[in-house]
Design a protein around this motif. Sequence first.
Motif, PDB file in Angstrom:
ATOM      1  N   UNK A   1      -7.883  -1.979 -15.180  1.00  0.00           N
ATOM      2  CA  UNK A   1      -8.940  -1.169 -14.933  1.00  0.00           C
ATOM      3  C   UNK A   1      -9.061   0.102 -15.135  1.00  0.00           C
ATOM      4  N   UNK A   2      -7.753   0.930 -15.350  1.00  0.00           N
ATOM      5  CA  UNK A   2      -7.446   2.274 -15.276  1.00  0.00           C
ATOM      6  C   UNK A   2      -7.778   2.844 -14.075  1.00  0.00           C
ATOM      7  N   UNK A   3      -7.414   2.449 -12.962  1.00  0.00           N
ATOM      8  CA  UNK A   3      -7.857   2.753 -11.573  1.00  0.00           C
ATOM      9  C   UNK A   3      -6.638   3.641 -11.062  1.00  0.00           C
ATOM     10  N   UNK A   4      -6.869   4.934 -10.787  1.00  0.00           N
ATOM     11  CA  UNK A   4      -5.902   5.707 -10.187  1.00  0.00           C
ATOM     12  C   UNK A   4      -5.352   5.144  -8.909  1.00  0.00           C
ATOM     13  N   UNK A   5      -4.193   5.315  -8.749  1.00  0.00           N
ATOM     14  CA  UNK A   5      -3.482   4.872  -7.388  1.00  0.00           C
ATOM     15  C   UNK A   5      -2.703   5.648  -6.477  1.00  0.00           C
TER      16      UNK A   5
ATOM     17  N   UNK B   1      -6.928   4.621  -0.521  1.00  0.00           N
ATOM     18  CA  UNK B   1      -8.078   3.830  -0.275  1.00  0.00           C
ATOM     19  C   UNK B   1      -8.222   2.895  -1.651  1.00  0.00           C
ATOM     20  N   UNK B   2      -7.866   3.628  -2.880  1.00  0.00           N
ATOM     21  CA  UNK B   2      -8.089   3.083  -4.207  1.00  0.00           C
ATOM     22  C   UNK B   2      -7.069   1.796  -4.176  1.00  0.00           C
ATOM     23  N   UNK B   3      -5.811   1.967  -3.343  1.00  0.00           N
ATOM     24  CA  UNK B   3      -4.956   0.835  -3.365  1.00  0.00           C
ATOM     25  C   UNK B   3      -5.667  -0.292  -2.514  1.00  0.00           C
ATOM     26  N   UNK B   4      -6.061   0.262  -1.338  1.00  0.00           N
ATOM     27  CA  UNK B   4      -6.599  -0.905  -0.369  1.00  0.00           C
ATOM     28  C   UNK B   4      -7.719  -1.731  -0.956  1.00  0.00           C
ATOM     29  N   UNK B   5      -8.721  -1.191  -1.673  1.00  0.00           N
ATOM     30  CA  UNK B   5      -9.911  -1.767  -2.249  1.00  0.00           C
ATOM     31  C   UNK B   5      -9.338  -3.105  -3.238  1.00  0.00           C
ATOM     32  N   UNK B   6      -8.129  -2.766  -3.823  1.00  0.00           N
ATOM     33  CA  UNK B   6      -7.552  -3.730  -4.628  1.00  0.00           C
ATOM     34  C   UNK B   6      -6.779  -4.708  -4.005  1.00  0.00           C
TER      35      UNK B   6
ATOM     36  N   UNK C   1       0.961  -1.173   0.011  1.00  0.00           N
ATOM     37  CA  UNK C   1      -0.019   0.147   0.135  1.00  0.00           C
ATOM     38  C   UNK C   1       0.982   1.277   0.092  1.00  0.00           C
ATOM     39  N   UNK C   2       1.968   1.292   0.608  1.00  0.00           N
ATOM     40  CA  UNK C   2       2.836   2.563   0.935  1.00  0.00           C
ATOM     41  C   UNK C   2       3.657   2.924  -0.547  1.00  0.00           C
ATOM     42  N   UNK C   3       3.896   4.045  -0.414  1.00  0.00           N
ATOM     43  CA  UNK C   3       5.088   4.514  -1.851  1.00  0.00           C
ATOM     44  C   UNK C   3       6.145   3.598  -1.673  1.00  0.00           C
ATOM     45  N   UNK C   4       6.760   3.541  -2.876  1.00  0.00           N
ATOM     46  CA  UNK C   4       7.690   2.393  -2.957  1.00  0.00           C
ATOM     47  C   UNK C   4       9.057   2.910  -2.259  1.00  0.00           C
ATOM     48  N   UNK C   5       9.384   4.109  -1.926  1.00  0.00           N
ATOM     49  CA  UNK C   5      10.215   4.522  -1.338  1.00  0.00           C
ATOM     50  C   UNK C   5      10.226   4.633   0.122  1.00  0.00           C
TER      51      UNK C   5
END
Length: 483
Positions: free
Chosen positions: A349-353, A357-362, A176-180
């Motif tokens: 699905x072209x779902x912005x990240x 919460x958008x990341x969490x639903x996936x 979920x968290x940014x890669x850095x």
Amino acid sequence: MYTFLFGIALLIVGYFTYGKFIEKLFGVKEERKTPAYTSQDGVDYLPMNTPKNSLIQLLNIAGVGPIFGPIMGALYGPVAFIWIVVGCIFAGAVHDYLTGMISIRNRGAHLPELAGKFLGKFMKHVVNAFTILLLLLVGTVFVTAPAELLHNLMNGWVGMGYLIGAIFIYYLLATLLPIDKIIGRFYPIFGALLIISAIGVGVGMIVTGAPIPELSLTNMHPDNAPIFPLLFLTISCGALSGFHATQTPMISRTTQNEKHGRKIFYGMMIAEGIIAMIWAAAGMSLFHGPNGLNEILASGGPAAVVSEASKLMLGSIGGTIAILGVIILPITSGDTSFRSARMIIADYFHFPQTKIFNRLWIALPLFIISIALTQIDFTLLWRYFSWANQSTAVIALFVGSMYLYISKKNYWVSLIPGAFMLMATTTYILNASIGFGLSLKTSYIGAAIISIILIGIFFYAAKNTRTKTIELEEDVSNWGRTA
């Protein structure tokens, strides 16, 4: 141990020779801006330096594969060394480099999107489902494997359920968290531990004069399991692994310049090959031959071999450090497996990240499915993983071949290993009990026919695709310019 040392030397030479050839063939564009800048979002797309990208790439691709696979492949004898060296230089590293560089040229696209662009829209949907399945299997395998190693290391005083739960929590955060924030910050430390553990076991074998067997084409497997196709699916990471095609696009989104690609993608595959050589040699030399190794594998699996070899070579303290290095490997591939799955689904699905919460639903459904998969026997999961893994490698190599064919460049560098692995994976699924259960002879014939047909379809599609106006790369010429 001439074969062992010569094999490692060949891997290093391969990086500076064949790796340079592949880089020149592809054609690096140093002035071209990479997705780390053109698509920067602060989550998945952001520039990181080459040493950090290289270590992250190594840890991403080097799960338990270059350890567990070569240990089980050691049952076949020194013929395993041949596959690791030849496979790594001419197949695995080419696979990783082409996937990473083609992804850089196409906005950091993952394999399903690349397959859709170069192999047809239908393949995009097939590869998307196939890749998600592979990543779920990898993520699940890389939960249970490190949990088992930790459980053994602590003599069972922490229950497996708690260890699995702790690993899943870490995986969720890394997904979920940014890669850095986690991956970019802790992976360099993990990478150092991995390298120290591998070097420790390798140097230990050299210093103690471990009886590493010399080159032989004899099949030494106690059960007389056929070398083809089983060896080429048993040893995947360290030689050729489709899982890498799901990981390299993650780093293609953080690479600062195309000229760094050989070090990050080709070079880290060579490093993984060296790790595979060390553990294959340990399996062959430290347990009184294939029969002794087979007994330990039967009683405790590859994790028991890792534990015994580490303590035997480095003592209690050094062995514990080495085991921790091995534990790091699957954890640092499991976390990026779920992260890659999340990114692939979002792209599909072209779902912005940008929003968490958008990341969490996936991510949540992926973890729920993976938790359910942990109840399945590890050995069965590994068999399905091995087949799905190498089938993904075939797809990635054919994508690379199509890209080179359209570019009017030497596509044989990827098509030959792709065709070879197509034959191997098809033979396996026709023959295996988890597949169609046909006789080995029938499987060879059936695989040859299927492979010839599919390669013929590839050439037919390639000729048609070359006549179309397919853009090989995203246009970034206007990036950064003011209107």
